[in-house]
Motif scaffolding. Structure first.
Motif, PDB file in Angstrom:
ATOM      1  N   CYS A   1       0.857  -1.180   0.000  1.00 50.73           N
ATOM      2  CA  CYS A   1       0.000   0.000   0.000  1.00 50.73           C
ATOM      3  C   CYS A   1       0.898   1.237   0.000  1.00 50.73           C
ATOM      4  O   CYS A   1       1.758   1.376   0.874  1.00 50.73           O
ATOM      5  CB  CYS A   1      -0.904  -0.008   1.229  1.00 50.73           C
ATOM      6  SG  CYS A   1      -1.744   1.560   1.476  1.00 50.73           S
TER       7      CYS A   1
ATOM      8  N   SER B   1       0.290   4.182   0.797  1.00 53.13           N
ATOM      9  CA  SER B   1       0.068   5.153   1.853  1.00 53.13           C
ATOM     10  C   SER B   1       0.444   4.646   3.245  1.00 53.13           C
ATOM     11  O   SER B   1       1.140   5.342   3.974  1.00 53.13           O
ATOM     12  CB  SER B   1      -1.344   5.698   1.662  1.00 53.13           C
ATOM     13  OG  SER B   1      -2.110   5.591   2.667  1.00 53.13           O
ATOM     14  N   CYS B   2       0.084   3.404   3.630  1.00 55.48           N
ATOM     15  CA  CYS B   2       0.481   2.949   4.977  1.00 55.48           C
ATOM     16  C   CYS B   2       1.669   1.992   4.927  1.00 55.48           C
ATOM     17  O   CYS B   2       2.255   1.676   5.961  1.00 55.48           O
ATOM     18  CB  CYS B   2      -0.687   2.303   5.708  1.00 55.48           C
ATOM     19  SG  CYS B   2      -1.209   0.732   5.034  1.00 55.48           S
TER      20      CYS B   2
ATOM     21  N   CYS C   1      -6.302  -1.158  -0.209  1.00 57.06           N
ATOM     22  CA  CYS C   1      -5.945  -1.278   1.203  1.00 57.06           C
ATOM     23  C   CYS C   1      -7.203  -0.975   2.006  1.00 57.06           C
ATOM     24  O   CYS C   1      -7.820   0.076   1.835  1.00 57.06           O
ATOM     25  CB  CYS C   1      -4.838  -0.303   1.557  1.00 57.06           C
ATOM     26  SG  CYS C   1      -4.522  -0.253   3.329  1.00 57.06           S
TER      27      CYS C   1
ATOM     28  N   CYS D   1      -6.596   2.324   4.293  1.00 59.73           N
ATOM     29  CA  CYS D   1      -6.439   3.658   3.672  1.00 59.73           C
ATOM     30  C   CYS D   1      -7.370   3.896   2.498  1.00 59.73           C
ATOM     31  O   CYS D   1      -7.467   5.020   2.012  1.00 59.73           O
ATOM     32  CB  CYS D   1      -5.014   3.845   3.167  1.00 59.73           C
ATOM     33  SG  CYS D   1      -3.759   3.242   4.257  1.00 59.73           S
TER      34      CYS D   1
HETATM   35 ZN   LIG Z   1      -2.822   1.374   3.458  1.00 67.68          ZN
END
Ligand SMILES: [Zn+2]
Ligand SMILES: [Zn+2]
Length: 201
Positions: free
Chosen positions: A44, A46-47, A58, A61
């Motif tokens: 992912c 973003s995380c 995800c 997110c």
């Molecule tokens: Zn994520």
């Protein structure tokens, strides 16, 4: 006789509906690579969590995952459970013989439990054996699974050199007699625990 109350004559018929469906772009790529003995996951952006098998989104997110990463073939057995409850296996539609052992393995570098294998051990033998002996049987079976996924499994339930080498690296010495000096490969094989080896210590 009243025709209305006559019972219908019933002929039981079992319909079979064989079908094929596409695994989709994510699962499709995962399975294609898995055939080549590579385990791929997606990260992912973003995380930073890595999912195996891959997921398109995800869940935390709500971001689309797009970076593919290759994972190692090592991991941690998170726990294992002996299942005594009989139920219909949704993948086969048949009753799964009990008992069997369920154990999720978290691959190194991934976030979540992934390749799930099942190992069936007969619990009736548990009481006659020590905990170490029972767990060594679990490792014996895990060596078969390792070979199944990442090695070259032999035909039938033969125990070959590759399996024996894996067993030795786990501190278990294959033996057809279960004692020192036994043959290390063959059809009917057992093992003993290496004194001071990685399993023992
Ligand atoms: Zn994520
Ligand atoms: Zn075996």
């Amino acid at each position: 006789m009243d025709k209305q109350k006559e019972e219908y004559i019933v002929i039981p018929i079992t319909l079979s509906l064989p079908c094929r469906f596409s695994a989709g772009p994510y699962m499709g790529r995962f399975l294609r690579e898995f055939k080549q003995k590579r385990i791929l996951g997606v990260k992912c952006p973003s995380c930073g969590r890595t999912f195996v098998p891959p997921r398109q989104m995800c869940g935390r997110c709500h971001t689309e995952t797009c970076e593919w990463v290759e994972l190692k073939d090592t991991g941690t057995l998170l726990y294992y459970d002996i299942v005594y409850y009989e139920f219909i296996d949704p993948t086969t539609g048949e009753k799964k013989p009990v008992p069997w052992v369920h154990g999720p393995i978290q691959l190194d570098g991934s976030d979540g439990d992934v390749v799930v294998d099942e190992i069936a051990l007969n619990p009736t033998h548990f009481k006659e054996r020590t905990m170490a002996q029972t767990l060594s049987t679990l490792v014996h079976e895990m060596c078969h699974l390792w070979q199944h996924h990442f090695g070259k499994p032999p035909r039938g339930n033969y125990h070959n050199k590759q399996w024996a080498t894996k067993m030795l690296s786990c501190g278990l010495i294959p033996s057809d007699t279960g004692r020192e000096g036994g043959k290390q490969t063959g059809q009917n094989m057992t093992h003993y625990i290496e004194d001071g080896g990685v399993f023992d210590t």
